[in-house]
Design a protein around this motif. Structure first.
Motif, PDB file in Angstrom:
ATOM      1  N   ARG A 258       0.923  -1.166   0.127  1.00 41.02           N
ATOM      2  CA  ARG A 258       0.024   0.027   0.130  1.00 41.02           C
ATOM      3  C   ARG A 258       0.779   1.560  -0.162  1.00 41.02           C
ATOM      4  NH1 ARG A 258      -3.399  -3.303  -0.117  1.00 41.02           N
ATOM      5  NH2 ARG A 258      -5.415  -3.603   1.187  1.00 41.02           N
ATOM      6  N   PRO A 259       0.371   2.399  -0.426  1.00 41.67           N
ATOM      7  CA  PRO A 259       0.999   3.489  -0.415  1.00 41.67           C
ATOM      8  C   PRO A 259       1.446   3.883   1.242  1.00 41.67           C
ATOM      9  CG  PRO A 259      -0.561   3.869  -1.768  1.00 41.67           C
ATOM     10  CD  PRO A 259      -0.820   2.512  -1.264  1.00 41.67           C
ATOM     11  N   TRP A 260       2.597   4.541   1.326  1.00 43.62           N
ATOM     12  CA  TRP A 260       2.856   4.646   2.783  1.00 43.62           C
ATOM     13  C   TRP A 260       1.794   5.712   3.473  1.00 43.62           C
ATOM     14  CZ3 TRP A 260       6.001   2.902   5.814  1.00 43.62           C
ATOM     15  CH2 TRP A 260       6.795   3.644   7.153  1.00 43.62           C
ATOM     16  N   GLY A 261       1.728   5.479   4.889  1.00 52.19           N
ATOM     17  CA  GLY A 261       0.948   6.275   5.502  1.00 52.19           C
ATOM     18  C   GLY A 261      -0.159   5.632   6.202  1.00 52.19           C
ATOM     19  N   LEU A 262      -0.273   4.265   6.382  1.00 57.83           N
ATOM     20  CA  LEU A 262      -1.403   3.671   7.006  1.00 57.83           C
ATOM     21  C   LEU A 262      -1.144   3.690   8.484  1.00 57.83           C
ATOM     22  CD1 LEU A 262      -1.025  -0.007   5.126  1.00 57.83           C
ATOM     23  CD2 LEU A 262      -2.674   1.918   5.004  1.00 57.83           C
ATOM     24  N   PHE A 263       0.082   3.732   9.260  1.00 57.64           N
ATOM     25  CA  PHE A 263       0.219   4.043  10.575  1.00 57.64           C
ATOM     26  C   PHE A 263      -0.432   5.417  11.156  1.00 57.64           C
ATOM     27  CE2 PHE A 263       2.600   5.154  14.568  1.00 57.64           C
ATOM     28  CZ  PHE A 263       2.086   4.178  15.168  1.00 57.64           C
ATOM     29  N   GLY A 264      -0.175   6.246  10.550  1.00 58.35           N
ATOM     30  CA  GLY A 264      -0.640   7.730  10.822  1.00 58.35           C
ATOM     31  C   GLY A 264      -2.229   7.528  10.790  1.00 58.35           C
ATOM     32  N   SER A 265      -2.723   7.009   9.862  1.00 56.97           N
ATOM     33  CA  SER A 265      -4.151   7.329   9.764  1.00 56.97           C
ATOM     34  C   SER A 265      -4.703   6.058  10.772  1.00 56.97           C
ATOM     35  CB  SER A 265      -4.593   6.765   8.381  1.00 56.97           C
ATOM     36  OG  SER A 265      -4.235   5.699   7.915  1.00 56.97           O
ATOM     37  N   GLY A 266      -3.943   5.312  11.367  1.00 57.10           N
ATOM     38  CA  GLY A 266      -4.582   4.434  12.220  1.00 57.10           C
ATOM     39  C   GLY A 266      -4.952   3.078  11.648  1.00 57.10           C
ATOM     40  N   ASP A 267      -4.352   2.981  10.594  1.00 58.40           N
ATOM     41  CA  ASP A 267      -4.889   1.538   9.819  1.00 58.40           C
ATOM     42  C   ASP A 267      -3.626   0.544   9.842  1.00 58.40           C
ATOM     43  OD1 ASP A 267      -7.514   2.261   8.847  1.00 58.40           O
ATOM     44  OD2 ASP A 267      -6.256   3.543   7.352  1.00 58.40           O
ATOM     45  N   ALA A 268      -2.553   0.980  10.553  1.00 57.92           N
ATOM     46  CA  ALA A 268      -1.551  -0.415  10.840  1.00 57.92           C
ATOM     47  C   ALA A 268      -1.085  -0.127  12.324  1.00 57.92           C
ATOM     48  CB  ALA A 268      -0.268  -0.399   9.970  1.00 57.92           C
ATOM     49  N   ALA A 269      -0.660  -1.037  12.965  1.00 53.23           N
ATOM     50  CA  ALA A 269      -0.489  -1.139  14.449  1.00 53.23           C
ATOM     51  C   ALA A 269       0.758  -0.648  14.604  1.00 53.23           C
ATOM     52  CB  ALA A 269      -0.821  -2.377  14.880  1.00 53.23           C
TER      53      ALA A 269
END
Lengths: 428, 275, 318
Positions: A258-269
């Motif tokens: 996925r494009p980078w940024g999942l952690f910031g949006s709360g979608d990766a732990a």
């Protein structure tokens, strides 16, 4: 009468001409004298925005107040364009007195012929270089001379989302310590909520992928390039690290393309990210943030990758160079670096800063999130300081991507990467 | 009353247009919503409908850099470039569309060719020219190199081709010179084209970032787009402030568009003389 | 030198001035000279000279910093011709440029036709469809990334509602470019709308009224009046969007970083990387002139084939 007037005129003209000639001859001297009265302005190009830039402005003001003959004037230049500005400046000769650059650019900058070597200034000033972390200074040496000094650094460790940990029944105060736990915790996160990912990998290629991968490689005892600059990543350690990345996505399904940024949006732990995010994440996220030393493979060793900025002098007249060095000496001094690191969250570039009681107390009492990064500073490794590094990094990450996309095995991909890197090193 | 089929057709058309318009506007709406959020909610939905109204973001963004000065610089630059592009480009386009002279098509291809050289590789040589002229850090450097553009010349030329040549012939018979034809016939008849050129020239100048940054050294000479870069830093983007600053910076461009597009009024039959 | 020659000058000057004025009235070229002078000066100084200078740079190995450059003759061009990455970029760029140009042209004309009427709310529509042109790419990048998200995104949500499983758009080498083309079209359509709206102003309404009286359908009006009469504008848009498409860079920056697996490594990005990330300014200059040659060729083809036909179609219709 007429004759007389003409004579007077010609006399006047002659006198005026003489005066003009004298003034003309004397002008550079006069001008120089006038300039000596004027403070010497040292323009300082940097890309530090927000708090970092404000802190630099404050430090420069304090310096200027203590040094009446000099005005250090920091000028903010947006990040990628600072490099273009430096290129046009060096190519045209319109240079600022001082500038900083990302460590990655130093390999090209120090070879440019536009920077002033610092060795004679350092000898004269008695600055103790052994207090700086040696791996930092590697970026700045070229043909036996030093062209820059580190002023700020950062490194990569684990960030995790305590809310997602709780939701998955994990102890939010017990982050993973091994690669196995990283996988296990990640799977627990996915089981609790299949729309969330356990760990966010940087899969978009380029230096973002390469410098994260290097940490995994170094943890397994591998090397990226040999000391003489040839590929070393096509080793068992390299294969194991790349296999682990591939497994995170394809086998364990803890991570995703996925494009980078999942952690910031709360979608990766969980995510590996830089110490600067200790400053950027908290105001912009809606969950409780934790940091920890990055998990280590069994039988592995701690390692992290360093970034940051180095400061240098652009060639100018000797007075400007000397004044610029005086400011560098001030800026890199332990006392100022303690202030700088406390205000900005950069991690120390000097041992004496890391060991400073005031700095340690500040860290312990106010910045618990930053502690893992400062602790791991001693394990921080430098990326190879070869001018072809950015191209090498791109070629390498392309092969990592092939594995992640399922188009090659780690062995095939690393062999291809080694061949590509050798071709880049061989020139054109 | 319209027949029922027409009314149903209109309704369907409106449905399709509205859906498309929403998609078009979505990122802009997101920018507005984000600009009004507390930073803590940067990444959380809803994306488009504002639920918070943190006007303080606008105040903070405005204070983060000398924006009044940046606004002024952008305005001077954009207005001068727009005026130059409309007048000088129309003049050149007239020569290409209407006058006969040796090498005309070759010259026109050369003009088009200037659009085809990637800007990045001419950056350093271009800076050297500016330095040779002594224009570093001046409005000349911001304005003069972009006061004509191949894009505008081409656009004007294509419009001039659609103006019936009987009109110039009539003016010539009345004793008008060639330049008089340009001034009295072509320019007045190309209102919509001039409006389009003005919109694009203004937008181009207003949004330009790299060139102004390279040829200016002092903060006082910077345009607004360089100011916005403060929020998109080396280590992270401050989204709420960036979006507030962006909205502030976009308003003039939108106003110019809304004013200029009034030129496109349905049913203008200036050139209907022929039909 | 000698007096007779000096005396001979004024009459000569005056005859040439007279001759010039006569020529000015008789021929087109003196007026053309006046019209083109400002453009020639500015282009010469700020476009042509820097372009020639960078042609010169393309014969060197240069990192953009070092005060010393190494002359390498045609080496950079040789490297380029043999570089798989370069030719891959050429293909990818053709894909993007032709896709975005075609879609945005069709969409722009359709929108302009719909909005060049007395339709209620047309000013609002015109403004909304123009918004993408002024929306900063960073904002657009964030929103489109979310729209393309395979699990939470609206696009795949809509597709699954239709019973189709949507792809992992931006992370799938096969789908990343179609996604970029959609975003490029989204942005360019509003731009084309403006040009077509301006062009439609020049189409006399009386043509439509006459055709309507003859019982022509709406499609026939569009096909046989609108399309040929906006042909000069279409040619302009086709050429300029292709040129823009060939140099596109910002979408890649905010959305894909050239990936996945170089699927979106367009020439603009390839050039930027070589010039400013890999410090190969000499090579990047060679790439620039390869791009220039390609665009020039494509433009020439468009000009000769489409341009001629467009102008003929225009004249026949008018």
């Amino acid at each position: 009468m007429r004759q007389f007037i003409w004579q007077r005129w010609s006399q006047a003209l002659a006198v005026a001409g003489l005066l003009a000639a004298l003034v003309g001859l004397a002008a550079p001297g006069l001008l120089g004298a006038a300039l000596a009265q004027e403070p010497l302005t040292l323009t300082f190009w940097h890309y530090w925005d927000g708090v970092n830039g404000d802190t630099l402005d404050r430090l420069a003001q304090e310096y200027n107040a203590q040094h009446p003959g000099v005005v250090v004037e920091p000028v903010f230049i947006p990040n990628p364009e600072l490099l273009s500005k430096l290129q046009t400046a060096i190519a045209s000769g319109d240079t600022p007195a001082l500038a900083i650059a990302d460590v990655i650019w130093m390999a090209a900058l120090k070879r440019s012929g536009g920077l002033a070597p610092l060795d004679s200034f350092i000898t004269a000033s008695g600055l103790d270089l052994s207090d700086f972390y040696a791996s930092q200074l590697d970026f700045d040496r070229f043909e036996g001379q030093l062209y820059a000094l580190p002023v700020s650094t950062n490194n990569l460790e684990l960030f995790y989302n305590k809310d997602l940990f709780r939701a998955a029944g994990l102890d939010p105060e017990r982050p993973p310590q091994t690669w196995d736990e990283l996988v296990e915790f990640g799977q627990r996160i996915r089981q609790a909520d299949p729309s969330k990912f356990g760990y966010e990998l940087f899969t978009q290629g380029g230096e973002g992928t390469t410098w994260q991968f290097q940490v995994f490689l170094w943890q397994l005892g591998g090397e990226f390039l040999t000391p003489d600059g040839q590929p070393a990543f096509d080793s068992p350690a390299g294969v194991q690290a790349l296999q682990f990345w591939s497994d995170l996505i394809r086998t364990y399904q803890v991570s995703a393309l996925r494009p980078w940024g999942l952690f910031g949006s709360g979608d990766a732990a969980m995510v590996m990210d830089g110490s600067w995010m200790v400053q950027f994440f908290p105001p912009q996220i809606n969950f409780e943030l934790g940091t920890a030393r990055f998990p280590i493979p069994s039988g592995g060793q701690p390692a992290t990758n360093m970034g940051g900025e180095h400061i240098f002098i652009l060639k100018g007249d000797p007075a400007r160079e000397q004044a610029a060095f005086d400011f560098i000496q001030y800026f890199t001094s332990t006392a100022v670096q303690v202030q700088w690191d406390q205000a900005t969250g950069f991690t120390p570039v000097r041992r004496s800063v890391a060991e400073d009681p005031g700095y340690q107390a500040w860290l312990r009492d106010t910045q618990p999130l930053l502690i893992p990064f400062v602790e791991s500073q001693q394990y921080a490794r430098a990326r190879p300081s070869v001018p072809q590094y950015p191209e090498i990094s791109a070629a390498f990450s392309r092969q990592v991507e092939r594995v992640l996309q399922g188009q090659a095995t780690p062995e095939e991909a690393l062999a291809q990467a080694a061949a590509d890197v050798r071709a880049i090193l061989a020139g054109p | 009353m319209m027949p029922i089929q027409v009314r149903l057709g209109r309704l369907a058309l409106h449905l399709v247009l509205a859906a498309g318009a929403l998609l078009s506007a979505l990122p802009f709406l997101w920018a507005i919503t984000t600009s009004l959020k507390p930073a803590r909610l940067t990444y959380t939905p809803p994306l488009v409908i504002p639920t918070h109204f943190q006007w303080q973001n606008y105040v903070d963004a405005w204070r983060a850099a000398p924006f009044p000065r940046f606004y002024l610089n952008s305005a001077i630059m954009a207005v001068a470039i727009t005026a130059g592009q409309v007048l000088l480009s129309a003049l050149a386009a007239y020569a290409f569309a209407r006058l006969r002279f040796p090498g005309r098509d070759l010259l026109f291809l050369a003009v088009l060719g200037t659009m085809m050289v990637p800007f990045h590789v001419t950056l350093i040589p271009n800076y050297l020219v500016i330095r040779w002229l002594g224009w570093v850090d001046t409005y000349y450097a911001l304005v003069v190199p972009r006061i004509v553009g191949a894009f505008s010349i081409f656009l004007f030329r294509q419009f001039f081709l659609t103006i019936p040549s009987e009109l110039d012939d009539a003016a010539r018979i009345d004793g008008c010179s060639r330049l008089g034809v340009f001034w009295r016939v072509m320019l007045p008849l190309s209102g919509p084209a001039a409006a389009a050129v003005a919109i694009f020239a203004f937008l181009f100048a207003w949004n330009d970032f790299l060139w102004p940054l390279i040829v200016t050294n002092s903060v006082d000479m910077r345009p607004i787009q360089v100011g916005l870069a403060v929020f998109q830093g080396r280590y992270g983007t401050r989204w709420t402030l960036l979006m507030a600053g962006t909205i502030i910076a976009t308003v003039p461009a939108l106003v110019v568009y809304i004013v200029a597009q009034r030129r496109f009024i349905e049913g203008v039959t200036l050139t209907g003389l022929k039909g | 030198m000698s007096p007779p020659k000096a005396l001979a000058h004024p009459p000569l000057l005056s005859t040439s001035l007279q001759g010039f004025l006569v020529a000015f009235e008789r021929h087109d070229w003196p007026s053309a000279f006046v019209c083109l002078l400002p453009v020639a000066l500015i282009f010469g100084l700020f476009n042509i000279y820097p372009a020639l200078y960078s042609v010169f740079l393309s014969f060197f190995r240069w990192d953009g910093f070092n005060l010393q450059r190494e002359f390498v003759g045609l080496d950079n061009y040789r490297t380029l011709v043999h570089s798989g990455a370069f030719w891959h970029s050429v293909l990818v760029t053709f894909y993007y440029a032709s896709g975005a140009t075609l879609l945005s042209l069709v969409l722009g004309l359709a929108l302009a036709t719909a909005l060049n009427s007395n339709l209620a709310g047309r000013t609002i529509y015109r403004t909304l469809y123009f918004l993408p042109v002024v929306t900063p790419m960073v904002a657009a990048g964030v929103v489109w990334q979310r729209l393309f998200d395979p699990t939470h995104g609206v696009i795949n949500g809509a597709l699954s509602w239709l019973g189709v499983t949507g792809p992992n758009w931006l992370s799938d080498p096969a789908w990343a470019m179609p996604a970029l083309i959609l975003v490029g079209t989204w942005r360019r359509a509003g731009f084309n709308l403006v040009v077509y709206l301006a062009a439609l102003q020049a189409v006399p309404r009386i043509y439509y009224e006459a055709a309507r009286l003859d019982g022509a359908s709406a499609w026939a009006l569009f096909r046989f009046i609108t399309v040929p009469l906006v042909a000069p504008a279409s040619l302009f848009l086709a050429i300029t969007s292709l040129i823009d498409g060939f140099q596109m860079l910002d979408l890649v920056f905010v959305m894909t970083n050239g990936g996945p697996l170089d699927a979106t490594n367009v020439l603009g990005f390839y050039l930027y990387q070589n010039a400013f990330r890999f410090f190969k300014l000499g090579y990047a200059s060679a790439v620039a002139y390869a791009i220039f040659a390609l665009i020039f060729l494509v433009t020439l083809v468009q000009w000769r084939l489409v341009g001629r036909r467009a102008e003929v179609a225009y004249q026949e219709a008018a």
